[in-house]
Design an enzyme around this catalytic site. Sequence first.
Site, PDB file in Angstrom:
ATOM      1  N   GLY A 132      -1.732   5.251  -1.996  1.00 16.83           N
ATOM      2  CA  GLY A 132      -2.795   4.245  -1.967  1.00 16.83           C
ATOM      3  C   GLY A 132      -2.411   2.893  -2.521  1.00 16.83           C
ATOM      4  N   ASN A 158      -1.253   0.336  -0.918  1.00 13.14           N
ATOM      5  CA  ASN A 158      -1.761  -0.724  -0.022  1.00 13.14           C
ATOM      6  C   ASN A 158      -3.271  -0.867  -0.174  1.00 13.14           C
ATOM      7  OD1 ASN A 158       0.248  -2.083   1.765  1.00 13.14           O
ATOM      8  ND2 ASN A 158       0.879   0.027   2.044  1.00 13.14           N
ATOM      9  N   HIS A 165       2.378  -1.224   9.052  1.00 10.59           N
ATOM     10  CA  HIS A 165       3.496  -0.348   9.410  1.00 10.59           C
ATOM     11  C   HIS A 165       4.770  -0.924   8.793  1.00 10.59           C
ATOM     12  CE1 HIS A 165       5.771   2.536  11.818  1.00 10.59           C
ATOM     13  NE2 HIS A 165       6.599   1.551  12.105  1.00 10.59           N
ATOM     14  N   GLY A 213      -2.343   3.192  21.555  1.00 12.41           N
ATOM     15  CA  GLY A 213      -0.947   3.647  21.460  1.00 12.41           C
ATOM     16  C   GLY A 213      -0.588   3.937  20.017  1.00 12.41           C
TER      17      GLY A 213
HETATM   18  C1  GRF Z   1       3.350   2.382   3.405  1.00 13.68           C
HETATM   19  O1  GRF Z   1       4.727   2.099   3.461  1.00 13.68           O
HETATM   20  C2  GRF Z   1       2.766   2.169   4.768  1.00 13.68           C
HETATM   21  O2  GRF Z   1       3.359   1.110   5.483  1.00 13.68           O
HETATM   22  C3  GRF Z   1       3.095   3.455   5.443  1.00 13.68           C
HETATM   23  O3  GRF Z   1       2.953   4.462   4.465  1.00 13.68           O
HETATM   24  C4  GRF Z   1       3.095   3.866   3.183  1.00 13.68           C
HETATM   25  C5  GRF Z   1       1.825   4.117   2.431  1.00 13.68           C
HETATM   26  O4  GRF Z   1       1.941   3.671   1.158  1.00 13.68           O
HETATM   27  N1  GRF Z   1       2.194   3.693   6.548  1.00 13.68           N
HETATM   28  P1  GRF Z   1       0.620   3.603   0.236  1.00 13.68           P
HETATM   29  O5  GRF Z   1      -0.118   4.920   0.380  1.00 13.68           O
HETATM   30  O6  GRF Z   1      -0.208   2.446   0.714  1.00 13.68           O
HETATM   31  O7  GRF Z   1       1.177   3.388  -1.154  1.00 13.68           O
END
Ligand code: GRF
Length: 203
Positions: free
Chosen positions: A11, A13, A108, A142
């Site tokens: 989490g 992000n 991503h 997609g």
């Molecule tokens: C991040 O690198 C995101 O780009 C990818 O999975 C990871 C998740 O990290 N989809 P977090 O859970 O946000 O720390």
Amino acid sequence: KRIVVLASGRGSNFLAVASAVSRGMINGRCVGLIVDRPGTLAAVRAGEHGIPVFTIDYSVFSTKSAYEEELIGTLRSLAPDLVVLAGYMKILGSGIIREYVGRIINIHPSLLPSFPGLDAQGQALAYGVKVSGCTVHFVDEGTDSGPVILQRCVPVLEDDDPGILAERILAEEHIALPEAVALFCSDRLRILGRTVIRLPDDS
Ligand code: GRF
């Protein structure tokens, strides 16, 4: 704007977005975090920000469609203006995508269209690219293929391994995702075909 975030694990992000909201950088508020399993650090972080957590445990549903029905019901109850996939590791069914197209974004860890799907960092190293990074994009039906909103680059260094590269990219994700959410919540993004236009900040 009402923001709902979907996450699956650490989490970080999600935390970057919630923190940006708390700092007044985003013209919106997180009205819910949806996680696909119990016991995620994302859920703990949501608690720290007073954001309601909805655990829709993928493993307790007998079919994918039952899971999606629960998920879309929870989303509808939260009435989001924006759905943010922040490290969400499930593939969303076309029903949900269609309902939220144009207001669902994903982060991503590669410069799409290079290296979609899982282990983007390992794919980049295996290919031998010298630059990688992250992409925030609108989600379409997609995989990692919708219109690109923002990208940020990082160098790929000689002794990188997937973990080191992932950490370097993650730092950029924590800048790119809140920035993209802020742009959306200020109505500064327009999708014209495949391209996303950023309107000037007329504030
Ligand atoms: C991040 O690198 C995101 O780009 C990818 O999975 C990871 C998740 O990290 N989809 P977090 O859970 O946000 O720390």
